[in-house]
Design a protein around this motif. Structure first.
Motif, PDB file in Angstrom:
ATOM      1  N   LEU A 309       0.842  -1.200   0.000  1.00  0.00           N
ATOM      2  CA  LEU A 309       0.000   0.000   0.000  1.00  0.00           C
ATOM      3  C   LEU A 309       0.882   1.257   0.000  1.00  0.00           C
ATOM      4  CD1 LEU A 309      -2.861   1.211   0.088  1.00  0.00           C
ATOM      5  CD2 LEU A 309      -2.664   1.236   2.589  1.00  0.00           C
ATOM      6  N   ALA A 310       1.970   1.220   0.781  1.00  0.00           N
ATOM      7  CA  ALA A 310       2.891   2.363   0.808  1.00  0.00           C
ATOM      8  C   ALA A 310       3.469   2.611  -0.579  1.00  0.00           C
ATOM      9  CB  ALA A 310       4.013   2.109   1.816  1.00  0.00           C
ATOM     10  N   ALA A 311       3.814   1.538  -1.291  1.00  0.00           N
ATOM     11  CA  ALA A 311       4.337   1.691  -2.649  1.00  0.00           C
ATOM     12  C   ALA A 311       3.272   2.250  -3.582  1.00  0.00           C
ATOM     13  CB  ALA A 311       4.845   0.347  -3.172  1.00  0.00           C
ATOM     14  N   ALA A 312       2.053   1.710  -3.485  1.00  0.00           N
ATOM     15  CA  ALA A 312       0.968   2.119  -4.382  1.00  0.00           C
ATOM     16  C   ALA A 312       0.564   3.572  -4.184  1.00  0.00           C
ATOM     17  CB  ALA A 312      -0.245   1.208  -4.181  1.00  0.00           C
ATOM     18  N   THR A 313       0.754   4.091  -2.963  1.00  0.00           N
ATOM     19  CA  THR A 313       0.351   5.472  -2.646  1.00  0.00           C
ATOM     20  C   THR A 313       1.546   6.421  -2.557  1.00  0.00           C
ATOM     21  OG1 THR A 313       0.339   4.885  -0.287  1.00  0.00           O
ATOM     22  CG2 THR A 313      -1.767   4.731  -1.458  1.00  0.00           C
ATOM     23  N   LYS A 314       2.703   5.957  -3.063  1.00  0.00           N
ATOM     24  CA  LYS A 314       3.927   6.769  -3.109  1.00  0.00           C
ATOM     25  C   LYS A 314       4.377   7.231  -1.725  1.00  0.00           C
ATOM     26  CE  LYS A 314       2.964   8.353  -7.812  1.00  0.00           C
ATOM     27  NZ  LYS A 314       2.777   9.493  -8.704  1.00  0.00           N
ATOM     28  N   GLN A 315       4.277   6.311  -0.746  1.00  0.00           N
ATOM     29  CA  GLN A 315       4.736   6.589   0.619  1.00  0.00           C
ATOM     30  C   GLN A 315       5.769   5.552   1.069  1.00  0.00           C
ATOM     31  OE1 GLN A 315       1.418   7.840   3.373  1.00  0.00           O
ATOM     32  NE2 GLN A 315       0.153   7.284   1.607  1.00  0.00           N
ATOM     33  N   LEU A 316       6.551   5.062   0.107  1.00  0.00           N
ATOM     34  CA  LEU A 316       7.498   3.986   0.399  1.00  0.00           C
ATOM     35  C   LEU A 316       8.782   4.497   1.058  1.00  0.00           C
ATOM     36  CD1 LEU A 316       7.837   0.884  -0.030  1.00  0.00           C
ATOM     37  CD2 LEU A 316       8.999   1.411  -2.178  1.00  0.00           C
ATOM     38  N   GLU A 317       9.074   5.765   0.895  1.00  0.00           N
ATOM     39  CA  GLU A 317      10.300   6.342   1.459  1.00  0.00           C
ATOM     40  C   GLU A 317      10.393   6.042   2.953  1.00  0.00           C
ATOM     41  OE1 GLU A 317      13.860   7.949   1.281  1.00  0.00           O
ATOM     42  OE2 GLU A 317      12.592   8.277  -0.482  1.00  0.00           O
ATOM     43  N   GLY A 318      11.526   5.469   3.380  1.00  0.00           N
ATOM     44  CA  GLY A 318      11.728   5.174   4.801  1.00  0.00           C
ATOM     45  C   GLY A 318      11.252   3.802   5.235  1.00  0.00           C
ATOM     46  N   VAL A 319      10.523   3.078   4.366  1.00  0.00           N
ATOM     47  CA  VAL A 319      10.051   1.735   4.708  1.00  0.00           C
ATOM     48  C   VAL A 319      11.222   0.754   4.617  1.00  0.00           C
ATOM     49  CG1 VAL A 319       8.541  -0.171   3.977  1.00  0.00           C
ATOM     50  CG2 VAL A 319       7.686   2.179   3.943  1.00  0.00           C
ATOM     51  N   THR A 320      11.311  -0.149   5.589  1.00  0.00           N
ATOM     52  CA  THR A 320      12.345  -1.194   5.570  1.00  0.00           C
ATOM     53  C   THR A 320      11.664  -2.561   5.645  1.00  0.00           C
ATOM     54  OG1 THR A 320      12.571  -1.079   7.975  1.00  0.00           O
ATOM     55  CG2 THR A 320      14.078   0.277   6.670  1.00  0.00           C
ATOM     56  N   LEU A 321      12.405  -3.585   5.283  1.00  0.00           N
ATOM     57  CA  LEU A 321      11.868  -4.945   5.289  1.00  0.00           C
ATOM     58  C   LEU A 321      12.633  -5.813   6.281  1.00  0.00           C
ATOM     59  CD1 LEU A 321      11.497  -5.538   1.428  1.00  0.00           C
ATOM     60  CD2 LEU A 321       9.710  -4.851   3.049  1.00  0.00           C
ATOM     61  N   ALA A 322      11.910  -6.698   6.970  1.00  0.00           N
ATOM     62  CA  ALA A 322      12.535  -7.644   7.901  1.00  0.00           C
ATOM     63  C   ALA A 322      12.347  -9.058   7.349  1.00  0.00           C
ATOM     64  CB  ALA A 322      11.882  -7.537   9.277  1.00  0.00           C
ATOM     65  N   TRP A 323      13.388  -9.879   7.495  1.00  0.00           N
ATOM     66  CA  TRP A 323      13.383 -11.224   6.918  1.00  0.00           C
ATOM     67  C   TRP A 323      13.710 -12.274   7.966  1.00  0.00           C
ATOM     68  CZ3 TRP A 323      11.789 -11.433   1.962  1.00  0.00           C
ATOM     69  CH2 TRP A 323      11.868 -10.242   1.210  1.00  0.00           C
ATOM     70  N   GLU A 324      13.106 -13.455   7.815  1.00  0.00           N
ATOM     71  CA  GLU A 324      13.478 -14.605   8.636  1.00  0.00           C
ATOM     72  C   GLU A 324      14.911 -15.002   8.297  1.00  0.00           C
ATOM     73  OE1 GLU A 324      11.766 -16.097  10.905  1.00  0.00           O
ATOM     74  OE2 GLU A 324       9.664 -15.591  10.551  1.00  0.00           O
ATOM     75  N   ASN A 325      15.663 -15.431   9.296  1.00  0.00           N
ATOM     76  CA  ASN A 325      16.990 -15.973   9.044  1.00  0.00           C
ATOM     77  C   ASN A 325      16.850 -17.342   8.378  1.00  0.00           C
ATOM     78  OD1 ASN A 325      18.342 -13.777  10.210  1.00  0.00           O
ATOM     79  ND2 ASN A 325      18.111 -14.649  12.262  1.00  0.00           N
ATOM     80  N   GLY A 326      17.941 -17.855   7.866  1.00  0.00           N
ATOM     81  CA  GLY A 326      17.882 -19.166   7.235  1.00  0.00           C
ATOM     82  C   GLY A 326      17.506 -19.067   5.771  1.00  0.00           C
ATOM     83  N   THR A 327      17.042 -20.180   5.226  1.00  0.00           N
ATOM     84  CA  THR A 327      16.752 -20.289   3.798  1.00  0.00           C
ATOM     85  C   THR A 327      15.345 -20.811   3.574  1.00  0.00           C
ATOM     86  OG1 THR A 327      19.052 -20.668   3.160  1.00  0.00           O
ATOM     87  CG2 THR A 327      17.387 -21.527   1.665  1.00  0.00           C
ATOM     88  N   ALA A 328      14.674 -20.242   2.583  1.00  0.00           N
ATOM     89  CA  ALA A 328      13.403 -20.795   2.096  1.00  0.00           C
ATOM     90  C   ALA A 328      13.670 -21.389   0.725  1.00  0.00           C
ATOM     91  CB  ALA A 328      12.339 -19.712   2.015  1.00  0.00           C
ATOM     92  N   LEU A 381       2.404 -27.242  -8.659  1.00  0.00           N
ATOM     93  CA  LEU A 381       2.574 -27.021  -7.223  1.00  0.00           C
ATOM     94  C   LEU A 381       3.942 -26.407  -6.953  1.00  0.00           C
ATOM     95  CD1 LEU A 381       1.426 -30.571  -6.019  1.00  0.00           C
ATOM     96  CD2 LEU A 381      -0.005 -28.511  -6.025  1.00  0.00           C
ATOM     97  N   GLY A 382       4.038 -25.647  -5.857  1.00  0.00           N
ATOM     98  CA  GLY A 382       5.321 -25.130  -5.388  1.00  0.00           C
ATOM     99  C   GLY A 382       5.482 -25.502  -3.927  1.00  0.00           C
ATOM    100  N   VAL A 383       6.214 -26.564  -3.662  1.00  0.00           N
ATOM    101  CA  VAL A 383       6.354 -27.085  -2.294  1.00  0.00           C
ATOM    102  C   VAL A 383       7.546 -26.382  -1.639  1.00  0.00           C
ATOM    103  CG1 VAL A 383       6.662 -29.157  -0.898  1.00  0.00           C
ATOM    104  CG2 VAL A 383       5.359 -29.269  -3.038  1.00  0.00           C
ATOM    105  N   THR A 384       7.276 -25.683  -0.525  1.00  0.00           N
ATOM    106  CA  THR A 384       8.235 -24.727   0.033  1.00  0.00           C
ATOM    107  C   THR A 384       8.475 -24.979   1.523  1.00  0.00           C
ATOM    108  OG1 THR A 384       7.385 -23.118  -1.550  1.00  0.00           O
ATOM    109  CG2 THR A 384       8.729 -22.252   0.242  1.00  0.00           C
ATOM    110  N   ALA A 385       9.728 -24.873   1.923  1.00  0.00           N
ATOM    111  CA  ALA A 385      10.077 -25.021   3.343  1.00  0.00           C
ATOM    112  C   ALA A 385      11.096 -23.964   3.736  1.00  0.00           C
ATOM    113  CB  ALA A 385      10.638 -26.413   3.615  1.00  0.00           C
ATOM    114  N   VAL A 386      11.080 -23.613   5.028  1.00  0.00           N
ATOM    115  CA  VAL A 386      12.069 -22.687   5.596  1.00  0.00           C
ATOM    116  C   VAL A 386      12.864 -23.456   6.652  1.00  0.00           C
ATOM    117  CG1 VAL A 386      12.440 -20.488   6.783  1.00  0.00           C
ATOM    118  CG2 VAL A 386      10.492 -20.749   5.244  1.00  0.00           C
ATOM    119  N   ALA A 387      14.195 -23.331   6.584  1.00  0.00           N
ATOM    120  CA  ALA A 387      15.058 -24.042   7.537  1.00  0.00           C
ATOM    121  C   ALA A 387      16.317 -23.221   7.770  1.00  0.00           C
ATOM    122  CB  ALA A 387      15.401 -25.430   6.991  1.00  0.00           C
TER     123      ALA A 387
END
Length: 426
Positions: A309-328, A381-387
Protein backbone atom coordinates in the motif's frame (compact mmCIF):
# COMPACT_ATOMS: atom_id res chain seq x y z
CA UNK A 1 -7.99 -3.07 4.67
CA UNK A 2 -9.48 -5.16 1.87
CA UNK A 3 -7.00 -6.29 -0.81
CA UNK A 4 -7.90 -7.55 -4.29
CA UNK A 5 -5.23 -9.82 -5.82
CA UNK A 6 -5.37 -10.47 -9.56
CA UNK A 7 -4.15 -13.86 -10.80
CA UNK A 8 -4.43 -17.56 -10.16
CA UNK A 9 -0.93 -19.05 -10.06
CA UNK A 10 1.70 -19.99 -7.51
CA UNK A 11 2.90 -16.39 -7.19
CA UNK A 12 -0.62 -15.21 -6.38
CA UNK A 13 -1.13 -18.04 -3.87
CA UNK A 14 2.05 -16.92 -2.08
CA UNK A 15 0.89 -13.28 -2.10
CA UNK A 16 -2.59 -14.17 -0.79
CA UNK A 17 -1.05 -16.46 1.85
CA UNK A 18 1.19 -13.63 3.08
CA UNK A 19 -1.49 -10.94 2.87
CA UNK A 20 -3.88 -13.06 4.97
CA UNK A 21 -1.19 -13.11 7.67
CA UNK A 22 -0.61 -9.34 7.49
CA UNK A 23 -2.02 -7.41 10.49
CA UNK A 24 -3.08 -4.51 8.23
CA UNK A 25 -5.27 -6.76 6.05
CA UNK A 26 -8.81 -7.66 7.04
CA UNK A 27 -9.92 -9.43 3.85
CA UNK A 28 -8.29 -10.85 0.72
CA UNK A 29 -10.25 -11.29 -2.52
CA UNK A 30 -8.62 -13.04 -5.48
CA UNK A 31 -9.62 -13.17 -9.14
CA UNK A 32 -9.73 -15.84 -10.41
CA UNK A 33 -7.71 -17.69 -7.75
CA UNK A 34 -7.32 -21.48 -7.56
CA UNK A 35 -8.21 -24.28 -5.09
CA UNK A 36 -5.17 -23.54 -2.91
CA UNK A 37 -5.86 -19.79 -2.85
CA UNK A 38 -9.42 -20.56 -1.68
CA UNK A 39 -7.95 -21.41 1.72
CA UNK A 40 -6.54 -17.88 2.03
CA UNK A 41 -8.95 -15.65 0.10
CA UNK A 42 -12.46 -15.32 -1.29
CA UNK A 43 -12.09 -16.27 -4.95
CA UNK A 44 -14.17 -14.67 -7.71
CA UNK A 45 -14.32 -16.23 -11.17
CA UNK A 46 -13.02 -13.30 -13.22
CA UNK A 47 -10.08 -14.10 -15.50
CA UNK A 48 -6.73 -12.39 -14.95
CA UNK A 49 -6.76 -11.10 -18.54
CA UNK A 50 -10.37 -9.87 -18.47
CA UNK A 51 -9.57 -6.19 -17.98
CA UNK A 52 -13.18 -4.95 -18.19
CA UNK A 53 -14.35 -7.68 -15.83
CA UNK A 54 -11.62 -6.88 -13.31
CA UNK A 55 -12.41 -3.16 -13.36
CA UNK A 56 -16.09 -3.97 -12.76
CA UNK A 57 -15.11 -6.33 -9.94
CA UNK A 58 -13.03 -3.59 -8.30
CA UNK A 59 -15.93 -1.14 -8.61
CA UNK A 60 -18.17 -3.72 -6.93
CA UNK A 61 -15.75 -4.83 -4.18
CA UNK A 62 -14.19 -1.37 -3.51
CA UNK A 63 -10.82 -2.75 -2.30
CA UNK A 64 -8.38 -0.45 -0.51
CA UNK A 65 -5.53 -1.90 -2.61
CA UNK A 66 -5.29 -3.91 -5.83
CA UNK A 67 -2.24 -6.13 -6.33
CA UNK A 68 -1.77 -7.31 -9.92
CA UNK A 69 0.19 -10.57 -9.97
CA UNK A 70 0.80 -11.64 -13.60
CA UNK A 71 2.44 -9.72 -16.43
CA UNK A 72 -0.27 -10.05 -19.10
CA UNK A 73 -2.92 -7.83 -17.43
CA UNK A 74 -0.21 -5.23 -16.74
CA UNK A 75 0.83 -5.21 -20.40
CA UNK A 76 -2.87 -4.92 -21.33
CA UNK A 77 -3.15 -1.76 -19.20
CA UNK A 78 -5.15 -3.03 -16.21
CA UNK A 79 -3.25 -0.78 -13.78
CA UNK A 80 -4.03 2.29 -15.93
CA UNK A 81 -7.75 1.50 -15.92
CA UNK A 82 -7.87 0.87 -12.16
CA UNK A 83 -5.96 4.06 -11.36
CA UNK A 84 -8.36 6.03 -13.57
CA UNK A 85 -11.12 4.75 -11.28
CA UNK A 86 -9.22 5.96 -8.22
CA UNK A 87 -7.90 2.66 -6.83
CA UNK A 88 -4.41 2.37 -5.31
CA UNK A 89 -2.68 -0.24 -7.49
CA UNK A 90 0.49 -2.20 -6.94
CA UNK A 91 1.67 -2.88 -10.48
CA UNK A 92 3.05 -0.69 -13.28
CA UNK A 93 1.09 1.11 -15.99
CA UNK A 94 1.10 -0.21 -19.56
CA UNK A 95 4.02 1.98 -20.69
CA UNK A 96 6.30 0.74 -17.89
CA UNK A 97 5.06 -2.87 -18.28
CA UNK A 98 6.47 -2.79 -21.81
CA UNK A 99 9.81 -3.43 -20.10
CA UNK A 100 8.65 -7.06 -19.89
CA UNK A 101 6.10 -7.03 -22.71
CA UNK A 102 8.73 -6.34 -25.39
CA UNK A 103 12.26 -7.70 -25.10
CA UNK A 104 13.34 -5.53 -28.04
CA UNK A 105 12.08 -2.40 -26.24
CA UNK A 106 13.75 -3.57 -23.03
CA UNK A 107 17.13 -4.24 -24.66
CA UNK A 108 17.12 -0.88 -26.45
CA UNK A 109 16.22 0.90 -23.21
CA UNK A 110 19.05 -0.89 -21.39
CA UNK A 111 21.45 0.20 -24.11
CA UNK A 112 20.24 3.82 -23.93
CA UNK A 113 20.43 3.85 -20.12
CA UNK A 114 23.91 2.31 -19.98
CA UNK A 115 22.65 -0.77 -18.13
CA UNK A 116 25.15 -3.64 -18.46
CA UNK A 117 23.71 -6.41 -20.65
CA UNK A 118 24.65 -8.80 -23.43
CA UNK A 119 25.36 -7.60 -26.97
CA UNK A 120 22.17 -7.98 -29.01
CA UNK A 121 20.40 -7.50 -32.32
CA UNK A 122 16.66 -7.39 -33.07
CA UNK A 123 15.37 -9.15 -36.20
CA UNK A 124 12.08 -9.69 -38.01
CA UNK A 125 13.66 -11.26 -41.12
CA UNK A 126 14.71 -14.92 -40.96
CA UNK A 127 17.68 -14.65 -43.32
CA UNK A 128 19.11 -11.57 -41.59
CA UNK A 129 18.79 -13.31 -38.23
CA UNK A 130 20.58 -16.38 -39.61
CA UNK A 131 23.35 -14.16 -40.94
CA UNK A 132 23.89 -12.75 -37.42
CA UNK A 133 23.97 -16.26 -35.94
CA UNK A 134 26.59 -17.41 -38.45
CA UNK A 135 28.63 -14.26 -37.88
CA UNK A 136 28.59 -14.51 -34.06
CA UNK A 137 28.77 -18.29 -33.71
CA UNK A 138 27.50 -20.42 -30.82
CA UNK A 139 26.60 -20.72 -28.01
CA UNK A 140 24.08 -17.96 -28.66
CA UNK A 141 20.70 -16.93 -27.25
CA UNK A 142 17.48 -16.54 -29.26
CA UNK A 143 14.49 -14.87 -27.57
CA UNK A 144 10.92 -14.27 -28.69
CA UNK A 145 10.45 -10.53 -28.16
CA UNK A 146 6.92 -10.74 -26.75
CA UNK A 147 5.42 -12.52 -23.76
CA UNK A 148 5.93 -16.28 -23.89
CA UNK A 149 5.32 -17.31 -20.24
CA UNK A 150 9.03 -17.66 -19.56
CA UNK A 151 9.49 -20.26 -22.31
CA UNK A 152 10.47 -18.09 -25.30
CA UNK A 153 14.21 -18.24 -24.62
CA UNK A 154 16.47 -20.72 -26.42
CA UNK A 155 20.09 -21.02 -25.27
CA UNK A 156 21.45 -22.63 -28.43
CA UNK A 157 24.64 -24.68 -28.04
CA UNK A 158 25.29 -24.75 -31.79
CA UNK A 159 24.38 -22.69 -34.86
CA UNK A 160 21.86 -25.23 -36.17
CA UNK A 161 19.89 -25.11 -32.92
CA UNK A 162 19.84 -21.29 -33.06
CA UNK A 163 18.80 -21.22 -36.72
CA UNK A 164 16.03 -23.75 -36.05
CA UNK A 165 14.80 -21.56 -33.18
CA UNK A 166 14.74 -18.45 -35.39
CA UNK A 167 12.85 -20.27 -38.14
CA UNK A 168 10.48 -21.70 -35.55
CA UNK A 169 9.71 -18.27 -34.10
CA UNK A 170 9.69 -16.03 -37.18
CA UNK A 171 8.39 -18.43 -39.84
CA UNK A 172 6.88 -21.32 -37.88
CA UNK A 173 4.81 -19.10 -35.57
CA UNK A 174 5.68 -21.29 -32.54
CA UNK A 175 5.13 -18.38 -30.13
CA UNK A 176 2.47 -16.53 -32.15
CA UNK A 177 2.65 -12.75 -31.96
CA UNK A 178 5.29 -12.99 -29.21
CA UNK A 179 7.73 -14.47 -31.75
CA UNK A 180 7.06 -12.08 -34.63
CA UNK A 181 10.26 -10.30 -33.60
CA UNK A 182 13.34 -12.03 -32.18
CA UNK A 183 16.21 -10.78 -30.07
CA UNK A 184 19.57 -12.48 -30.67
CA UNK A 185 22.08 -12.11 -27.84
CA UNK A 186 25.58 -13.19 -27.01
CA UNK A 187 25.58 -15.97 -24.43
CA UNK A 188 26.71 -14.68 -21.04
CA UNK A 189 28.69 -16.98 -18.78
CA UNK A 190 28.40 -17.01 -14.99
CA UNK A 191 25.90 -17.71 -12.22
CA UNK A 192 22.37 -16.43 -12.60
CA UNK A 193 20.45 -14.69 -9.81
CA UNK A 194 17.12 -12.93 -9.34
CA UNK A 195 17.23 -9.44 -7.83
CA UNK A 196 13.79 -8.00 -7.08
CA UNK A 197 12.85 -4.49 -5.98
CA UNK A 198 9.70 -2.82 -4.70
CA UNK A 199 9.55 0.44 -6.63
CA UNK A 200 7.47 3.54 -6.04
CA UNK A 201 8.54 6.37 -8.31
CA UNK A 202 12.09 7.31 -7.31
CA UNK A 203 12.08 5.08 -4.20
CA UNK A 204 13.55 1.61 -4.73
CA UNK A 205 13.44 -0.96 -1.91
CA UNK A 206 15.45 -4.16 -2.54
CA UNK A 207 13.93 -7.51 -1.63
CA UNK A 208 16.06 -10.43 -0.44
CA UNK A 209 18.03 -12.16 -3.18
CA UNK A 210 16.89 -15.42 -4.76
CA UNK A 211 17.92 -17.89 -7.43
CA UNK A 212 15.62 -19.63 -9.92
CA UNK A 213 16.26 -22.87 -11.80
CA UNK A 214 14.87 -22.37 -15.30
CA UNK A 215 16.04 -25.56 -17.02
CA UNK A 216 13.70 -28.57 -16.86
CA UNK A 217 16.20 -31.20 -15.75
CA UNK A 218 18.77 -31.74 -12.98
CA UNK A 219 22.10 -30.03 -13.51
CA UNK A 220 20.40 -27.25 -15.49
CA UNK A 221 19.92 -29.46 -18.53
CA UNK A 222 17.02 -29.57 -20.96
CA UNK A 223 14.67 -26.87 -22.27
CA UNK A 224 13.90 -23.59 -20.53
CA UNK A 225 10.73 -23.44 -18.46
CA UNK A 226 8.90 -20.83 -16.42
CA UNK A 227 10.94 -22.00 -13.41
CA UNK A 228 11.43 -25.39 -11.72
CA UNK A 229 12.29 -24.12 -8.25
CA UNK A 230 13.92 -21.30 -6.33
CA UNK A 231 15.46 -20.44 -3.00
CA UNK A 232 16.26 -17.33 -0.97
CA UNK A 233 18.71 -15.90 -0.12
CA UNK A 234 21.15 -16.63 -2.94
CA UNK A 235 24.70 -16.76 -1.48
CA UNK A 236 26.20 -15.63 -4.80
CA UNK A 237 24.49 -12.24 -4.29
CA UNK A 238 26.83 -10.72 -1.72
CA UNK A 239 26.16 -7.28 -0.22
CA UNK A 240 28.59 -5.81 -2.74
CA UNK A 241 26.84 -7.51 -5.68
CA UNK A 242 23.42 -6.41 -4.41
CA UNK A 243 24.63 -2.81 -4.16
CA UNK A 244 26.10 -2.96 -7.67
CA UNK A 245 22.86 -4.33 -9.13
CA UNK A 246 20.88 -1.56 -7.42
CA UNK A 247 23.15 1.25 -8.64
CA UNK A 248 24.08 0.04 -12.14
CA UNK A 249 20.89 -1.81 -13.16
CA UNK A 250 17.78 -0.93 -11.12
CA UNK A 251 18.23 2.82 -10.66
CA UNK A 252 19.26 3.57 -14.27
CA UNK A 253 16.39 1.57 -15.83
CA UNK A 254 13.76 3.18 -13.57
CA UNK A 255 15.21 6.62 -14.39
CA UNK A 256 15.18 5.79 -18.12
CA UNK A 257 11.50 4.83 -17.95
CA UNK A 258 10.67 8.00 -16.05
CA UNK A 259 12.50 10.06 -18.67
CA UNK A 260 10.10 8.57 -21.22
CA UNK A 261 7.09 9.49 -19.10
CA UNK A 262 6.57 6.05 -17.55
CA UNK A 263 6.66 6.20 -13.76
CA UNK A 264 7.11 2.75 -12.24
CA UNK A 265 5.04 1.49 -9.29
CA UNK A 266 5.33 -2.23 -8.60
CA UNK A 267 7.94 -4.98 -8.58
CA UNK A 268 11.01 -4.67 -10.78
CA UNK A 269 12.58 -8.08 -11.36
CA UNK A 270 16.12 -8.05 -12.72
CA UNK A 271 17.38 -11.42 -13.89
CA UNK A 272 21.16 -11.00 -13.77
CA UNK A 273 24.18 -13.03 -14.77
CA UNK A 274 27.13 -12.64 -12.44
CA UNK A 275 29.94 -12.54 -14.99
CA UNK A 276 33.66 -11.96 -14.52
CA UNK A 277 33.05 -8.34 -15.62
CA UNK A 278 30.31 -7.88 -13.01
CA UNK A 279 26.51 -8.27 -13.01
CA UNK A 280 24.86 -8.08 -16.44
CA UNK A 281 21.13 -7.98 -17.11
CA UNK A 282 19.53 -11.00 -18.76
CA UNK A 283 15.95 -9.73 -18.60
CA UNK A 284 13.53 -7.50 -16.73
CA UNK A 285 10.12 -8.53 -15.45
CA UNK A 286 7.56 -6.16 -13.99
CA UNK A 287 6.10 -8.40 -11.28
CA UNK A 288 7.15 -10.86 -8.59
CA UNK A 289 8.93 -13.87 -10.04
CA UNK A 290 7.26 -17.24 -10.02
CA UNK A 291 8.62 -19.35 -8.27
CA UNK A 292 10.85 -16.74 -6.54
CA UNK A 293 7.80 -15.20 -4.88
CA UNK A 294 7.12 -18.37 -2.87
CA UNK A 295 10.42 -18.46 -0.93
CA UNK A 296 10.47 -14.65 -0.64
CA UNK A 297 7.00 -14.52 0.94
CA UNK A 298 7.93 -17.47 3.18
CA UNK A 299 10.86 -15.49 4.60
CA UNK A 300 9.28 -12.02 4.77
CA UNK A 301 8.49 -10.93 8.33
CA UNK A 302 7.15 -7.45 7.46
CA UNK A 303 3.46 -6.65 6.93
CA UNK A 304 3.12 -7.18 3.17
CA UNK A 305 -0.16 -5.27 2.91
CA UNK A 306 1.37 -2.23 4.59
CA UNK A 307 4.44 -2.30 2.33
CA UNK A 308 2.52 -2.69 -0.95
CA UNK A 309 0.00 0.00 0.00
CA UNK A 310 2.89 2.36 0.81
CA UNK A 311 4.34 1.69 -2.65
CA UNK A 312 0.97 2.12 -4.38
CA UNK A 313 0.35 5.47 -2.65
CA UNK A 314 3.93 6.77 -3.11
CA UNK A 315 4.74 6.59 0.62
CA UNK A 316 7.50 3.99 0.40
CA UNK A 317 10.30 6.34 1.46
CA UNK A 318 11.73 5.17 4.80
CA UNK A 319 10.05 1.73 4.71
CA UNK A 320 12.34 -1.19 5.57
CA UNK A 321 11.87 -4.94 5.29
CA UNK A 322 12.53 -7.64 7.90
CA UNK A 323 13.38 -11.22 6.92
CA UNK A 324 13.48 -14.60 8.64
CA UNK A 325 16.99 -15.97 9.04
CA UNK A 326 17.88 -19.17 7.24
CA UNK A 327 16.75 -20.29 3.80
CA UNK A 328 13.40 -20.79 2.10
CA UNK A 329 13.43 -23.29 -0.76
CA UNK A 330 10.65 -24.08 -3.26
CA UNK A 331 10.47 -27.11 -5.56
CA UNK A 332 8.02 -26.84 -8.45
CA UNK A 333 6.05 -29.95 -9.39
CA UNK A 334 4.98 -29.96 -13.04
CA UNK A 335 2.75 -32.10 -15.20
CA UNK A 336 4.79 -34.83 -16.91
CA UNK A 337 5.57 -33.59 -20.42
CA UNK A 338 5.79 -29.87 -19.56
CA UNK A 339 6.92 -27.55 -21.19
CA UNK A 340 5.57 -29.47 -24.22
CA UNK A 341 2.24 -31.35 -24.26
CA UNK A 342 0.81 -32.89 -21.11
CA UNK A 343 -2.44 -34.41 -19.88
CA UNK A 344 -4.75 -32.48 -17.56
CA UNK A 345 -7.35 -33.64 -15.07
CA UNK A 346 -5.14 -36.11 -13.17
CA UNK A 347 -6.03 -36.54 -9.50
CA UNK A 348 -3.43 -35.26 -7.04
CA UNK A 349 -3.40 -36.86 -3.60
CA UNK A 350 -1.31 -36.63 -0.47
CA UNK A 351 -1.23 -32.82 -0.26
CA UNK A 352 -2.15 -32.71 3.44
CA UNK A 353 0.63 -35.20 4.21
CA UNK A 354 3.12 -33.11 2.22
CA UNK A 355 2.23 -30.06 4.31
CA UNK A 356 2.23 -32.05 7.56
CA UNK A 357 5.87 -32.89 6.79
CA UNK A 358 6.89 -29.26 7.34
CA UNK A 359 6.15 -27.51 4.06
CA UNK A 360 3.70 -25.07 2.58
CA UNK A 361 2.15 -26.19 -0.71
CA UNK A 362 1.43 -23.28 -3.04
CA UNK A 363 -0.99 -24.14 -5.83
CA UNK A 364 -0.24 -22.96 -9.38
CA UNK A 365 -1.92 -25.01 -12.11
CA UNK A 366 -4.63 -26.82 -10.13
CA UNK A 367 -8.40 -27.14 -10.36
CA UNK A 368 -11.05 -28.94 -8.33
CA UNK A 369 -13.20 -31.65 -9.90
CA UNK A 370 -15.82 -33.48 -7.83
CA UNK A 371 -14.04 -32.49 -4.64
CA UNK A 372 -10.65 -33.74 -5.88
CA UNK A 373 -7.63 -31.56 -6.71
CA UNK A 374 -6.48 -32.16 -10.31
CA UNK A 375 -3.72 -30.73 -12.50
CA UNK A 376 -4.86 -27.96 -14.84
CA UNK A 377 -1.57 -26.50 -16.07
CA UNK A 378 2.11 -27.12 -16.71
CA UNK A 379 3.56 -25.93 -13.42
CA UNK A 380 1.19 -27.26 -10.79
CA UNK A 381 2.57 -27.02 -7.22
CA UNK A 382 5.32 -25.13 -5.39
CA UNK A 383 6.35 -27.09 -2.29
CA UNK A 384 8.24 -24.73 0.03
CA UNK A 385 10.08 -25.02 3.34
CA UNK A 386 12.07 -22.69 5.60
CA UNK A 387 15.06 -24.04 7.54
CA UNK A 388 18.30 -22.77 9.11
CA UNK A 389 20.41 -23.98 6.15
CA UNK A 390 19.89 -24.58 2.43
CA UNK A 391 20.62 -28.29 2.88
CA UNK A 392 18.00 -28.64 5.62
CA UNK A 393 15.38 -26.76 3.60
CA UNK A 394 16.17 -28.94 0.59
CA UNK A 395 15.95 -32.14 2.64
CA UNK A 396 12.64 -31.07 4.20
CA UNK A 397 11.00 -30.42 0.82
CA UNK A 398 12.21 -33.61 -0.83
CA UNK A 399 11.26 -35.74 2.17
CA UNK A 400 7.79 -34.16 2.14
CA UNK A 401 7.41 -34.79 -1.60
CA UNK A 402 7.63 -38.54 -0.93
CA UNK A 403 4.08 -38.22 0.42
CA UNK A 404 2.78 -36.78 -2.87
CA UNK A 405 0.39 -39.20 -4.59
CA UNK A 406 0.50 -38.12 -8.21
CA UNK A 407 2.17 -40.50 -10.69
CA UNK A 408 1.89 -37.84 -13.43
CA UNK A 409 3.89 -35.28 -11.47
CA UNK A 410 7.51 -34.40 -12.24
CA UNK A 411 10.13 -32.36 -10.39
CA UNK A 412 13.86 -31.73 -10.34
CA UNK A 413 15.75 -33.40 -7.51
CA UNK A 414 18.56 -30.85 -7.15
CA UNK A 415 16.96 -27.45 -6.42
CA UNK A 416 19.45 -25.35 -4.46
CA UNK A 417 22.44 -27.49 -5.44
CA UNK A 418 24.80 -24.54 -5.97
CA UNK A 419 24.09 -23.09 -2.53
CA UNK A 420 24.36 -26.52 -0.88
CA UNK A 421 27.80 -26.96 -2.48
CA UNK A 422 28.83 -23.55 -1.12
CA UNK A 423 27.56 -24.49 2.36
CA UNK A 424 29.57 -27.70 2.25
CA UNK A 425 32.67 -25.85 1.03
CA UNK A 426 32.80 -27.63 -2.31
Amino acid sequence: MKVLVVGGGGREHALCWKLKRSPSVSEVVCAPGNPGIQREARCVAVGAEDVDGLVNLALSERPDLVVVGPEVPLVLGLANRLREEGFPVYGPDKAAANLEGSKSFSKRLMYDAGVPTARFEVHVDVEEAIETIRSWGAPIVVKASGLAAGKGVIVAQNEKEAIDAVRDMLAGNSFGEAGSQVVIEECLVGEEASCLFIVSGDTILPLASSQDHKALLDGDKGPNTGGMGAYSPAPCVTDAVASEVLETIARPIIAALKKRGAEFIGTLYAGVMLTEEGPKTLEFNVRFGDPECQPLMSRLKSDLGEVLLAAATKQLEGVTLAWENGTALCVVVTSEGYPADFDKGQAIGGLDAVEAAGTTVFHAGTAEKDGVIVNAGGRVLGVTAVAPTVKEAQQTVYAALEHLDWPGGFYRTDIGYRAVAREEGK
